[in-house]
Design a protein around this motif. Sequence first.
Motif, PDB file in Angstrom:
ATOM      1  N   LEU A  65       0.823  -1.203   0.000  1.00  0.00           N
ATOM      2  CA  LEU A  65       0.000   0.000   0.000  1.00  0.00           C
ATOM      3  C   LEU A  65       0.860   1.256   0.000  1.00  0.00           C
ATOM      4  O   LEU A  65       1.923   1.302   0.625  1.00  0.00           O
ATOM      5  CB  LEU A  65      -0.916   0.013   1.224  1.00  0.00           C
ATOM      6  CG  LEU A  65      -2.059  -1.011   1.255  1.00  0.00           C
ATOM      7  CD1 LEU A  65      -2.807  -0.912   2.566  1.00  0.00           C
ATOM      8  CD2 LEU A  65      -2.998  -0.798   0.070  1.00  0.00           C
ATOM      9  N   ARG A  66       0.384   2.270  -0.708  1.00  0.00           N
ATOM     10  CA  ARG A  66       1.051   3.571  -0.755  1.00  0.00           C
ATOM     11  C   ARG A  66       0.178   4.612  -0.046  1.00  0.00           C
ATOM     12  O   ARG A  66      -0.990   4.366   0.261  1.00  0.00           O
ATOM     13  CB  ARG A  66       1.287   3.994  -2.210  1.00  0.00           C
ATOM     14  CG  ARG A  66       2.100   2.984  -3.010  1.00  0.00           C
ATOM     15  CD  ARG A  66       3.546   3.005  -2.598  1.00  0.00           C
ATOM     16  NE  ARG A  66       4.303   1.906  -3.189  1.00  0.00           N
ATOM     17  CZ  ARG A  66       5.616   1.743  -3.048  1.00  0.00           C
ATOM     18  NH1 ARG A  66       6.291   2.627  -2.313  1.00  0.00           N
ATOM     19  NH2 ARG A  66       6.241   0.722  -3.598  1.00  0.00           N
ATOM     20  N   LYS A  68      -1.218   7.182  -1.210  1.00  0.00           N
ATOM     21  CA  LYS A  68      -2.394   7.535  -2.010  1.00  0.00           C
ATOM     22  C   LYS A  68      -3.520   6.513  -1.871  1.00  0.00           C
ATOM     23  O   LYS A  68      -4.687   6.814  -2.132  1.00  0.00           O
ATOM     24  CB  LYS A  68      -2.008   7.679  -3.474  1.00  0.00           C
ATOM     25  CG  LYS A  68      -1.448   6.407  -4.097  1.00  0.00           C
ATOM     26  CD  LYS A  68      -0.987   6.638  -5.527  1.00  0.00           C
ATOM     27  CE  LYS A  68      -0.386   5.369  -6.137  1.00  0.00           C
ATOM     28  NZ  LYS A  68       0.101   5.624  -7.516  1.00  0.00           N
ATOM     29  N   ASP A  69      -3.176   5.279  -1.443  1.00  0.00           N
ATOM     30  CA  ASP A  69      -4.191   4.238  -1.318  1.00  0.00           C
ATOM     31  C   ASP A  69      -5.023   4.384  -0.046  1.00  0.00           C
ATOM     32  O   ASP A  69      -6.117   3.820   0.045  1.00  0.00           O
ATOM     33  CB  ASP A  69      -3.519   2.857  -1.316  1.00  0.00           C
ATOM     34  CG  ASP A  69      -2.760   2.592  -2.603  1.00  0.00           C
ATOM     35  OD1 ASP A  69      -3.264   2.988  -3.668  1.00  0.00           O
ATOM     36  OD2 ASP A  69      -1.665   2.002  -2.541  1.00  0.00           O
TER      37      ASP A  69
END
Length: 629
Positions: A65-66, A68-69
């Motif tokens: 996961l980043r 932005k996620d």
Amino acid sequence: MKAWEIARKPKVVVYPGDPLTYVRAMMRREEEPIAVVVESEKSEKVVGYITWNEVIQVTSHYSHLRAKDAMLDYPVAFKDDDIGDVYKRMVEEKVYAVPVLESRDNPNLVGVVTVADIVRALRRAGFKPMAETVAEVMTVEDLDRYLAEPGERIDRVWSDLVYRRMPGKIVVRSREEPVPWGVVSPREFVSTSRWFFHRESERGLKTVAKVRRIMLRGVPVATPETPIEYVADVMAEHDYTVLPVIDEKEGRVVGVVTIFDVARAYIEGAKPGRVRPVARPVVPIEVKPEERVAYVSTESMLQQVMVERPQPVEIAGLTASEIARSELPAITVNDSIEHARGVMLRYRSNYVLVVDEDGNIKGVVSKWSMLKAIGLRGPLWRRRVYDKFFIDFVMDTNIERVKPDASIEEVALKMASSRSEVVIVEGDDGKPIGFITKDDLVEAYKRLMAGRSKVENIMTPGRIGIVHPHHSLYHAVNKMHNFYLDALTVYDGREVIGVVSANRLPFVAYEDAMGRKSRRLIWVRKLVKGSARRGRYVKVLPLLVLDVTTELREVYVSPDDDVVKAIELMEKYNVDGIPVVDKDGRVMGVVTKTDVVRELARTAKIRIERGLPTRVGESRREGEAAKAG
């Protein structure tokens, strides 16, 4: 009040492509409840933000996961928004912190605001709450949803925090016996990895942890009659998002007060249908385990003694100007804690003034305020004493001021009521002409008041003033803070080992060559059931009280001793307190410098209650008039 007036600089700024594990690490290191996501390194355009509730979606050390996620893009605050409107948006979306932007058309970052920041700003501006007690705003509806048991699976609590966006839960011994044991909130999930559901290992998934594994033990509690202003100070200062409300007689949880409830008390007032309870004296409430304090008011704190006696109402006759020191070492608001520590060592001072660029006094840093900053915002073993925190994070801005003719008893009352370490003596023009520290008051007591009180009349009794050497250091620091103490007796059940002294703690080596200091205990165990003991099991533990104890094995006072004897021993061994042991060898508690300050403060309080003057000049005139009459 507008949003830009209370916005502060964010400590964590990340980019959309940053791993969420990195964001979590940054929020944990900075102890920041919000990470702002900006467009790029060259732009301050905000594209979203991440709070505690989002970042704990990662349940492992490894994740694709980043930022932005997981980031949110609503609600946000704009710099010209009224804080009442900002608060309502945060309540509707159950969001603890939001970024402050320039405008809708220009979403550049101005700062960040948390609900605690709103409460702090209203308190600093002098606003009084429209709801005066906890009972008027506390949450009582669907109370069971806010409770958790120590043996409950942590993933169930995690689910409520992530998907229901709850601010936290109260941990009780059992739902049948809802006596508070601690709290668990998103902050506890962020600060530790002991709860992770998934790890890469040869055996696959680990057993899901229990609530007791990560909960924060022994937090303060409130009663329905507790003034909301006290709760506001405690929750805003330590970033508590939820605290238990208990019935004073039985100690059972009857409600929950959240930081949103506290903000509501200032912005909207009482909840519909709530009635203010009849006020009654507030006394310390013991919250087991480990003798945690629930709530100590200034009134009860002043009466915290083993043996009470009729309080003398005569004042010593010393004025503030007669005991004030003309100067104290000074640092600037832009200096670091490490620099303040060095100045204290260089000048052999327990106190340092903080001034701005124009030389105006902005606050005071004492060894006690350093202790609170290092210890109470998280266990000491999780913090690095050399982190470059600026002084505004540590300094005490609540500095009382007195006139030169004020009595030392009046000075002591102001010091005890504000829990400060320094009082400024100011002239008629409002400019400082001297400074009085806790040590100055103690020295004045020693010079003039021999024979006035016995140790038993001012000491802190054993239930409060004693810790075991194997208690965690965080427990000791929390206890000292809650009970307004600067020392504790360390007693293992057989003998007195020494004291934990506030003036020594900030200079303890909290780090070793490996980084954060810890204890390593080694056990030898069987590798296979029934085989010989060959395997080594190493366990790393946090610092304990024993690690910071100043040994005073044969140094103590008796309850019948004069207080001056205790002060002389404090000076001789450079500690803030001395153990109290009776003639039969029983450990009774501790007598500290703050106990001496309280003793002087009680006299001033009694004079005020009886309508007697507390200024030295007024008292002298009153005495002369009485003789003439």
